[in-house]
Design a protein around this motif. Structure first.
Motif, PDB file in Angstrom:
ATOM      1  N   ILE A  47       0.844  -1.196   0.000  1.00  0.00           N
ATOM      2  CA  ILE A  47       0.000   0.000   0.000  1.00  0.00           C
ATOM      3  C   ILE A  47       0.878   1.244   0.000  1.00  0.00           C
ATOM      4  O   ILE A  47       2.063   1.206   0.352  1.00  0.00           O
ATOM      5  CB  ILE A  47      -0.959   0.035   1.213  1.00  0.00           C
ATOM      6  CG1 ILE A  47      -0.186  -0.006   2.536  1.00  0.00           C
ATOM      7  CG2 ILE A  47      -1.964  -1.102   1.154  1.00  0.00           C
ATOM      8  CD1 ILE A  47      -1.060   0.241   3.758  1.00  0.00           C
TER       9      ILE A  47
ATOM     10  N   SER B  44      -3.660   3.735   0.139  1.00  0.00           N
ATOM     11  CA  SER B  44      -4.247   3.219  -1.102  1.00  0.00           C
ATOM     12  C   SER B  44      -3.505   1.974  -1.591  1.00  0.00           C
ATOM     13  O   SER B  44      -2.299   1.821  -1.360  1.00  0.00           O
ATOM     14  CB  SER B  44      -4.240   4.305  -2.177  1.00  0.00           C
ATOM     15  OG  SER B  44      -2.922   4.727  -2.435  1.00  0.00           O
ATOM     16  N   ASP B  45      -4.232   1.097  -2.265  1.00  0.00           N
ATOM     17  CA  ASP B  45      -3.667  -0.171  -2.726  1.00  0.00           C
ATOM     18  C   ASP B  45      -2.661   0.015  -3.852  1.00  0.00           C
ATOM     19  O   ASP B  45      -2.813   0.883  -4.702  1.00  0.00           O
ATOM     20  CB  ASP B  45      -4.791  -1.080  -3.261  1.00  0.00           C
ATOM     21  CG  ASP B  45      -5.660  -1.633  -2.146  1.00  0.00           C
ATOM     22  OD1 ASP B  45      -5.320  -1.441  -0.960  1.00  0.00           O
ATOM     23  OD2 ASP B  45      -6.680  -2.259  -2.469  1.00  0.00           O
TER      24      ASP B  45
END
Lengths: 88, 88, 88, 88, 88
Positions: free
Chosen positions: B30, B35-36
């Protein structure tokens, strides 16, 4: 080594025993012109770098060749604070 | 080390003898904003991280420097559960 | 470790002495949902994986920590055949 | 090893003790046709390369296998200055 | 290991003492279908591969596990010449 900029600090109370007492800095890779790159690495700090400073960090087994990190499960370490980049 | 989030567990009955008894966690990289990222790594867990937790993981030979993984064919290990990222 | 799928076998008669007798498998990296990635790695197989099976492979110096690969010029080894990925 | 071009020098007074006295060169990766790539690495120089020269650099633990870098927290070292690339 | 194709030779008179006498080959990464990838690596050749041949190369510390490269500052070595890829 890679150029980076310290952007913050990671706090973690539950961690491997061998990381106890180590300062973990968030370091963003930067270009030689100072612009940001996408990659962010968590580094142990062996030189006392502060947020906003430009640094060099070493990765892999070489990150375990400082007094602080020897034989520890550490794969990234700040080894220098950059004064200037001389690119003629 | 890299920031990740535990997203699941890998089950494997046929495996190298030295991996017997190790918990294998699926960890998604991440960003520092949570966020991924696209990359997913399978890590041995040395700190008891659960699905959904934000963790740090070490890679390469440094992943073999925990009591659990020493001399084992393991190239990624969770070494900390992150409480907070302090990015001023 | 990384998730992969065995997609074939590499045949090579002229090779480093230390690779003699090792099965060399073509392994494509896959996502946690089983979809293909672009990267293909040639792995020594320490667990008897067949074409089509989902596996874990270790890279770097950790790939030399199996009985089969110790001290050999091998930087990728299949260490497990995956039964299931549990991603709740 | 990777092909690179020396583009500058890094100056750092605050650094790990073990880096004292080492010349730190900024090296941009280049293609085999000489065109620039995005990645820039900071390398210790073991061969006296100057700005503008095409070099080879080694990374990871192999970067510690020169007389200058042994056991040091160095993960990239210039090991050769390229005369010509012969690509028939 | 990674699949590659030998595309040329690197000539360098000024180099680390330990590289003396080693043949340095330019190797382009290729896909399992033989198509070119962007990355080109300079490998020491331990098997006598010629330009145009499809090879396997090992990277990192594993590249130092051949008789030719042991303890040398070498991070990539050709370990096999590929006869065929069997991808059913």
């Amino acid at each position: 080594m890679i150029l980076g900029k310290v952007i913050g600090t990671v706090w973690a109370t539950r961690k491997d025993e061998q990381l106890k007492g180590m300062k973990l800095q968030l370091v963003r890779e930067i270009s030689e012109d100072g612009s940001d790159k996408a990659r962010v690495v968590v580094c142990v700090d062996s030189v006392g770098a502060g947020v906003g400073e430009t640094v060099l960090f070493a990765q892999g087994s070489s990150a375990r060749q400082t007094e602080l990190t020897r034989n520890k499960p550490v794969d990234a370490v700040i080894t220098a604070i950059v004064d200037t980049l001389d690119t003629p």
